[in-house]
Write an enzyme that holds these catalytic residues in place. Structure first.
Site, PDB file in Angstrom:
ATOM      1  N   PHE A  24       0.846  -1.192   0.000  1.00 44.39           N
ATOM      2  CA  PHE A  24       0.000   0.000   0.000  1.00 44.39           C
ATOM      3  C   PHE A  24       0.882   1.241   0.000  1.00 44.39           C
ATOM      4  O   PHE A  24       1.744   1.405   0.857  1.00 44.39           O
ATOM      5  CB  PHE A  24      -0.907   0.016   1.236  1.00 44.39           C
ATOM      6  CG  PHE A  24      -1.818   1.211   1.295  1.00 44.39           C
ATOM      7  CD1 PHE A  24      -2.934   1.280   0.484  1.00 44.39           C
ATOM      8  CD2 PHE A  24      -1.546   2.270   2.153  1.00 44.39           C
ATOM      9  CE1 PHE A  24      -3.780   2.383   0.527  1.00 44.39           C
ATOM     10  CE2 PHE A  24      -2.381   3.373   2.208  1.00 44.39           C
ATOM     11  CZ  PHE A  24      -3.498   3.434   1.397  1.00 44.39           C
ATOM     12  N   GLY A  25       0.651   2.120  -0.981  1.00 41.40           N
ATOM     13  CA  GLY A  25       1.370   3.389  -1.073  1.00 41.40           C
ATOM     14  C   GLY A  25       0.434   4.544  -0.791  1.00 41.40           C
ATOM     15  O   GLY A  25      -0.678   4.583  -1.312  1.00 41.40           O
ATOM     16  N   TYR A  26       0.884   5.488   0.024  1.00 44.36           N
ATOM     17  CA  TYR A  26       0.054   6.640   0.402  1.00 44.36           C
ATOM     18  C   TYR A  26       0.765   7.974   0.190  1.00 44.36           C
ATOM     19  O   TYR A  26       0.175   9.033   0.350  1.00 44.36           O
ATOM     20  CB  TYR A  26      -0.376   6.516   1.868  1.00 44.36           C
ATOM     21  CG  TYR A  26       0.799   6.416   2.827  1.00 44.36           C
ATOM     22  CD1 TYR A  26       1.374   7.558   3.365  1.00 44.36           C
ATOM     23  CD2 TYR A  26       1.342   5.184   3.157  1.00 44.36           C
ATOM     24  CE1 TYR A  26       2.467   7.473   4.210  1.00 44.36           C
ATOM     25  CE2 TYR A  26       2.424   5.081   4.003  1.00 44.36           C
ATOM     26  CZ  TYR A  26       2.988   6.230   4.525  1.00 44.36           C
ATOM     27  OH  TYR A  26       4.065   6.141   5.357  1.00 44.36           O
ATOM     28  N   GLY A  27       2.036   7.941  -0.176  1.00 44.42           N
ATOM     29  CA  GLY A  27       2.819   9.153  -0.416  1.00 44.42           C
ATOM     30  C   GLY A  27       3.421   9.093  -1.802  1.00 44.42           C
ATOM     31  O   GLY A  27       2.716   8.895  -2.789  1.00 44.42           O
ATOM     32  N   SER A  28       4.742   9.189  -1.871  1.00 47.53           N
ATOM     33  CA  SER A  28       5.395   9.186  -3.181  1.00 47.53           C
ATOM     34  C   SER A  28       5.221   7.863  -3.924  1.00 47.53           C
ATOM     35  O   SER A  28       5.364   7.831  -5.145  1.00 47.53           O
ATOM     36  CB  SER A  28       6.881   9.515  -3.038  1.00 47.53           C
ATOM     37  OG  SER A  28       7.553   8.527  -2.293  1.00 47.53           O
ATOM     38  N   GLU A  99      12.963   3.574   1.054  1.00 47.91           N
ATOM     39  CA  GLU A  99      12.220   3.977   2.248  1.00 47.91           C
ATOM     40  C   GLU A  99      13.055   3.834   3.528  1.00 47.91           C
ATOM     41  O   GLU A  99      12.511   3.711   4.614  1.00 47.91           O
ATOM     42  CB  GLU A  99      10.946   3.140   2.354  1.00 47.91           C
ATOM     43  CG  GLU A  99      10.051   3.217   1.125  1.00 47.91           C
ATOM     44  CD  GLU A  99       9.511   4.606   0.853  1.00 47.91           C
ATOM     45  OE1 GLU A  99       9.195   5.336   1.814  1.00 47.91           O
ATOM     46  OE2 GLU A  99       9.412   4.985  -0.331  1.00 47.91           O
TER      47      GLU A  99
END
Length: 185
Positions: A24-28, A99
């Protein structure tokens, strides 16, 4: 916890016998997809909000003048919209490096737009990492973002690309959009 989390993340999940994992990606990770994936779908996770509370001295700032990037903060009842990617476990070698500035991989339940649910992983920078900056007034965050530049470029570029990606997903994120408005003022 050390800022560099690469080795720590390598011990967090066992991928033996696993051919694919949801991320799950929520930023870049929504707009800078520099990794191969098998599938992507809009998704959301419950109980979390996106906040510009993580310092960035490796991508959008420097050690002397860190930028600010998003992490997730627990908030009961909240829903965070983002993008889910089904990836091969070997992709985490690249992502753990990308990350590495305080982010750890955690397991999370994701809900896709069609209502289907899957377990996946998400990178979260918790408040016990050395780069965590925490809460600040939106105006202070906007000022810090406007002044910060790092090896990956200007910090305001990160914010503007994230805001654009969230609009494309149909997400109304008051925190991100308030800071964006202050940069434009």
């Amino acid at each position: 916890m050390s800022v560099n989390t690469i080795e720590h993340n390598r011990t967090r999940q066992n991928f033996d016998g696993v051919s694919s994992v949801w991320l799950f990606g929520y930023g870049s990770l929504i707009y800078k997809v520099d990794f191969p994936f098998l599938e992507q779908q809009p998704a959301s996770i419950e109980g979390w909000v996106r906040r510009f509370w993580q310092g960035s001295h490796d991508h959008r700032g420097t050690r002397e003048a860190p930028g600010r990037v998003v992490t997730l903060i627990e908030q009961p009842g909240a829903v965070c919209k983002g993008m889910a990617y089904r990836v091969s476990p070997d992709v985490f070698e690249h992502l753990d490096h990308r990350e590495k500035n305080g982010y750890l991989r955690f397991s999370t339940a994701m809900t896709f737009d069609d209502g289907r649910q899957e377990q996946g992983l998400v990178y979260i920078a918790t408040e016990d990492n050395e780069a965590f900056l925490g809460h600040a007034p939106d105006a202070d965050i906007a000022l810090q973002i406007s002044r910060s530049v790092g090896p990956s470029g200007r910090n305001d570029e990160y914010l503007l690309k994230l805001a654009e990606a969230l609009r494309h997903l149909g997400d109304d994120d008051p925190h991100v959009f308030a800071i964006e408005a202050m940069l434009s003022a």
